[in-house]
Scaffold this active site. Sequence first.
Site, PDB file in Angstrom:
ATOM      1  N   LEU A   1       5.201   3.167   0.360  1.00 53.10           N
ATOM      2  CA  LEU A   1       5.383   2.179   1.309  1.00 53.10           C
ATOM      3  C   LEU A   1       3.968   2.015   2.272  1.00 53.10           C
ATOM      4  O   LEU A   1       3.720   0.920   2.682  1.00 53.10           O
ATOM      5  CB  LEU A   1       6.517   2.129   1.982  1.00 53.10           C
ATOM      6  CG  LEU A   1       6.936   1.232   3.081  1.00 53.10           C
ATOM      7  CD1 LEU A   1       6.965   0.013   2.209  1.00 53.10           C
ATOM      8  CD2 LEU A   1       8.310   1.600   3.879  1.00 53.10           C
ATOM      9  N   TYR A   2       3.776   3.255   2.642  1.00 49.63           N
ATOM     10  CA  TYR A   2       2.474   3.173   3.520  1.00 49.63           C
ATOM     11  C   TYR A   2       1.334   2.431   2.762  1.00 49.63           C
ATOM     12  O   TYR A   2       0.694   1.722   3.363  1.00 49.63           O
ATOM     13  CB  TYR A   2       1.927   4.549   3.814  1.00 49.63           C
ATOM     14  CG  TYR A   2       0.553   4.676   4.398  1.00 49.63           C
ATOM     15  CD1 TYR A   2       0.508   4.248   5.814  1.00 49.63           C
ATOM     16  CD2 TYR A   2      -0.350   5.261   3.696  1.00 49.63           C
ATOM     17  CE1 TYR A   2      -0.604   4.569   6.405  1.00 49.63           C
ATOM     18  CE2 TYR A   2      -1.570   5.497   4.308  1.00 49.63           C
ATOM     19  CZ  TYR A   2      -1.876   5.022   5.665  1.00 49.63           C
ATOM     20  OH  TYR A   2      -2.929   5.121   6.215  1.00 49.63           O
ATOM     21  N   ALA A   3       0.912   2.930   1.585  1.00 53.03           N
ATOM     22  CA  ALA A   3       0.009   2.060   0.729  1.00 53.03           C
ATOM     23  C   ALA A   3       0.244   0.486   0.641  1.00 53.03           C
ATOM     24  O   ALA A   3      -0.456  -0.157   1.089  1.00 53.03           O
ATOM     25  CB  ALA A   3      -0.136   2.531  -0.717  1.00 53.03           C
TER      26      ALA A   3
ATOM     27  N   THR B   1       1.856  -1.330   2.785  1.00 55.76           N
ATOM     28  CA  THR B   1       1.775  -2.042   4.137  1.00 55.76           C
ATOM     29  C   THR B   1       0.231  -2.096   4.402  1.00 55.76           C
ATOM     30  O   THR B   1      -0.215  -3.103   4.966  1.00 55.76           O
ATOM     31  CB  THR B   1       2.514  -1.418   5.372  1.00 55.76           C
ATOM     32  OG1 THR B   1       1.864   0.131   5.461  1.00 55.76           O
ATOM     33  CG2 THR B   1       3.924  -1.169   4.992  1.00 55.76           C
ATOM     34  N   LYS B   2      -0.601  -1.319   3.912  1.00 61.56           N
ATOM     35  CA  LYS B   2      -1.996  -1.196   4.323  1.00 61.56           C
ATOM     36  C   LYS B   2      -2.803  -2.320   3.416  1.00 61.56           C
ATOM     37  O   LYS B   2      -3.413  -3.153   3.751  1.00 61.56           O
ATOM     38  CB  LYS B   2      -2.751   0.004   3.666  1.00 61.56           C
ATOM     39  CG  LYS B   2      -2.441   1.275   5.189  1.00 61.56           C
ATOM     40  CD  LYS B   2      -3.261   0.612   6.529  1.00 61.56           C
ATOM     41  CE  LYS B   2      -3.064   1.600   7.471  1.00 61.56           C
ATOM     42  NZ  LYS B   2      -3.748   1.046   8.658  1.00 61.56           N
TER      43      LYS B   2
END
Length: 457
Positions: A250-252, A254-255
């Site tokens: 999810l971090y990736a 959002t980036k």
Amino acid sequence: MAPPPESSKTAKLERYNSYIRRVNSTKLLNASSKLLFRATLLIALALVLFFTLNYPPLSSSSDHAPHRRSFLSSTFSSAGGAAWEKQVRHSSTPRRPNGFSVLVTGAAGFVGSHCSLALKKRGDGVLGLDNFNDYYDPSLKRARQALLQKHQIFIVEGDLNDGPLLTKLFDVVPFTHVLHLAAQAGVRYAMQNPQSYVASNIAGFVSLLEVAKSANPQPAIVWASSSSVYGLNTENPFSELHRTDRPASLYAATKKAGEEIAHTYNHIYGLSLTGLRFFTVYGPWGRPDMAYFFFTKDILQGKPIDVYRTHDQHEVARDFTYIDDVVRGCLGALDTAQKSTGSGGRKKAPAQLRVYNLGNTSPVPVGRLVGILESLLGTKAKRHVVTMPRNGDVPFTHANVTLAGRDFGYKPTTDLATGLRKFVKWYVSYYGVEPRSKKDTRLATAATGTDRPEESD
């Protein structure tokens, strides 16, 4: 016929006693009402204070985003008055001819604090913004803030999603540039608190762009993306031309969303935007949630550490990038950023849109990193080799930095052994690590001469 005298006196006495009871009852009722009113008011005030301190609005900034303290701080900052505005202006004013006036979001974070110091050192004006959330120990952020204050860099304590505060800052200072480093970082934490990533990395970024698009003049914006956007890409070294539509976390995601959002605001509003894909940044004043940091802590405390291997039993490797190299890349991107072309929220001409890798170009197996730490710390690690869990981490990263080298001379110069030596030197000084035996005297030697925290070039 008149009633007997005795009976008449008794009736009068009863009427008098009844009157006294009514009077006393009224007084008691009035007193009770006042007491109840005061108690209710006191309880209401206590509840307001409790919820204000413990349940602020969902928001974002700094490096991360779980529990926030920005409600009170941003309220007071927004209405800070003449003294507050004077601090903001003084910190933002450049000291060199044609110097920049830069808003650094996430200024109390790892990369943000180093970049702020480097900008101030060369004569640019720097204003920080951070919400000091507790994703990791806020005392480390406060120590970075104290270091920046010594260099006359003021950090506004507030949040990216606080629109009135951002508007106020842009009203007070005509920023030439924004270095947007505030974000909720960390791949694994996204499985515990996914909403914090949306609030910080997407909503917070949009909030900043909304204010920047309407500013006059519009600033040029350099912002932190991530090597994580390459996701399940298997081509290497990773190039800016490779696919980034298969995020592994999810971090990736959002980036990657941030990169698409940047394209939109560039296309519609003429904002100059440069995205920087960081590759595993490490060094002094780093983040405690990073492997090299908690490996150091656990090795010194004699605790076992998990060293991951892939499902096909290959070593996990990372393109570890030393903080000073990343700082030079950030400043190079700022120096070559063209002006935005919009005014009052309207695009007047095509604007610059760029994305670059900032890595070290030399992937190192995590096992090798542990070996270097063992040598520097004089202590053998208790390694626990485990299969990498399916938590969004990728097994391998390797940066192709040709584009950044061509456009602003980016060239990493610090190998992992040298960078970790500088980190350990800072760590033992900052945490006051005492050598436990003759074998550990190298720690004391490493800490010699570190009366104050190391700064980036």
